[in-house]
Design a protein around this motif. Structure first.
Motif, short mmCIF file in Angstrom:
data_model
loop_
_atom_site.label_atom_id
_atom_site.label_comp_id
_atom_site.label_asym_id
_atom_site.label_seq_id
_atom_site.Cartn_x
_atom_site.Cartn_y
_atom_site.Cartn_z
N THR A 192 0.89 -1.09 -0.03
CA THR A 192 -0.03 0.23 0.22
C THR A 192 0.96 1.40 0.06
OG1 THR A 192 -1.67 -1.26 1.22
CG2 THR A 192 -1.84 1.10 1.19
N LEU A 193 1.84 1.22 0.78
CA LEU A 193 2.99 2.40 0.58
C LEU A 193 3.58 2.72 -0.71
CD1 LEU A 193 3.88 4.43 2.88
CD2 LEU A 193 5.77 3.15 3.27
N GLU A 194 3.84 1.57 -1.41
CA GLU A 194 4.28 1.66 -2.76
C GLU A 194 3.36 2.32 -3.69
OE1 GLU A 194 5.37 -2.30 -3.83
OE2 GLU A 194 7.42 -2.26 -2.94
N ILE A 195 2.04 1.75 -3.61
CA ILE A 195 0.92 2.37 -4.49
C ILE A 195 1.00 4.06 -4.10
CG2 ILE A 195 -1.46 2.48 -4.78
CD1 ILE A 195 -1.58 -0.59 -4.23
N GLY A 196 1.06 4.50 -2.83
CA GLY A 196 1.14 6.00 -2.71
C GLY A 196 -0.09 6.23 -1.51
N SER A 197 -0.33 5.36 -0.75
CA SER A 197 -1.51 5.72 0.17
C SER A 197 -0.84 5.52 1.72
CB SER A 197 -2.67 4.64 0.20
OG SER A 197 -3.57 5.04 1.13
N VAL A 247 -1.64 6.57 4.68
CA VAL A 247 -2.71 6.53 5.90
C VAL A 247 -2.94 5.07 5.86
CG1 VAL A 247 -4.93 7.18 6.70
CG2 VAL A 247 -3.18 8.75 5.69
N LEU A 248 -3.26 4.35 4.62
CA LEU A 248 -3.69 2.90 4.78
C LEU A 248 -2.61 2.20 5.11
CD1 LEU A 248 -6.08 1.16 4.24
CD2 LEU A 248 -5.78 1.22 1.74
N ALA A 249 -1.41 2.44 4.76
CA ALA A 249 -0.24 1.66 4.97
C ALA A 249 -0.02 1.65 6.39
CB ALA A 249 0.97 2.09 4.25
N ALA A 250 -0.19 2.96 7.33
CA ALA A 250 -0.07 2.88 8.73
C ALA A 250 -1.27 2.12 9.16
CB ALA A 250 -0.32 4.35 8.81
N VAL A 251 -2.25 1.90 8.71
CA VAL A 251 -3.08 1.09 9.40
C VAL A 251 -2.96 -0.39 9.35
CG1 VAL A 251 -5.68 0.21 9.04
CG2 VAL A 251 -5.29 2.73 8.88
N TRP A 252 -2.28 -0.77 7.99
CA TRP A 252 -1.86 -2.18 7.95
C TRP A 252 -0.71 -2.50 8.91
CZ3 TRP A 252 -5.12 -5.62 6.54
CH2 TRP A 252 -5.96 -5.41 5.29
N PHE A 253 0.13 -1.44 8.88
CA PHE A 253 1.12 -1.68 10.02
C PHE A 253 0.80 -1.70 11.41
CE2 PHE A 253 4.17 0.60 6.64
CZ PHE A 253 4.52 -0.85 6.10
N PHE A 254 -0.12 -0.86 11.74
CA PHE A 254 -0.74 -0.92 13.02
C PHE A 254 -1.26 -2.46 13.39
CE2 PHE A 254 -4.11 -0.32 16.32
CZ PHE A 254 -3.71 0.37 17.12
N ILE A 255 -2.30 -3.00 12.58
CA ILE A 255 -2.75 -4.27 12.63
C ILE A 255 -1.71 -5.21 12.65
CG2 ILE A 255 -4.06 -6.16 11.47
CD1 ILE A 255 -5.66 -3.70 10.48
#
Length: 63
Positions: free
Chosen positions: A21-26, A28-36
């Protein structure tokens, strides 16, 4: 045992989704996945430590 494996696989997949998701450019969503992924990894560590303490107490009683 299979519970640990399921949590580990889910944590790794969450981390992979975070990087993807971070590679795609999002970010905030990447932070959510890392948090999970972090929550799952912490939960797995807590379960493993609880089982280690239980095993230690079980072995101490039978010695």
């Amino acid at each position: 045992m299979f519970g640990y494996l399921a949590i580990a696989i889910t944590a790794v997949l969450s981390g992979w989704l975070g990087f993807h998701t971070l590679e795609i450019g999002s970010p905030v969503l990447a932070a959510v996945w890392f948090f999970i992924a972090g929550i799952l990894a912490s939960f797995m560590l807590a379960l493993a430590m609880r089982d280690a303490v239980d095993l230690h107490h079980h072995q101490s009683r039978h010695s």
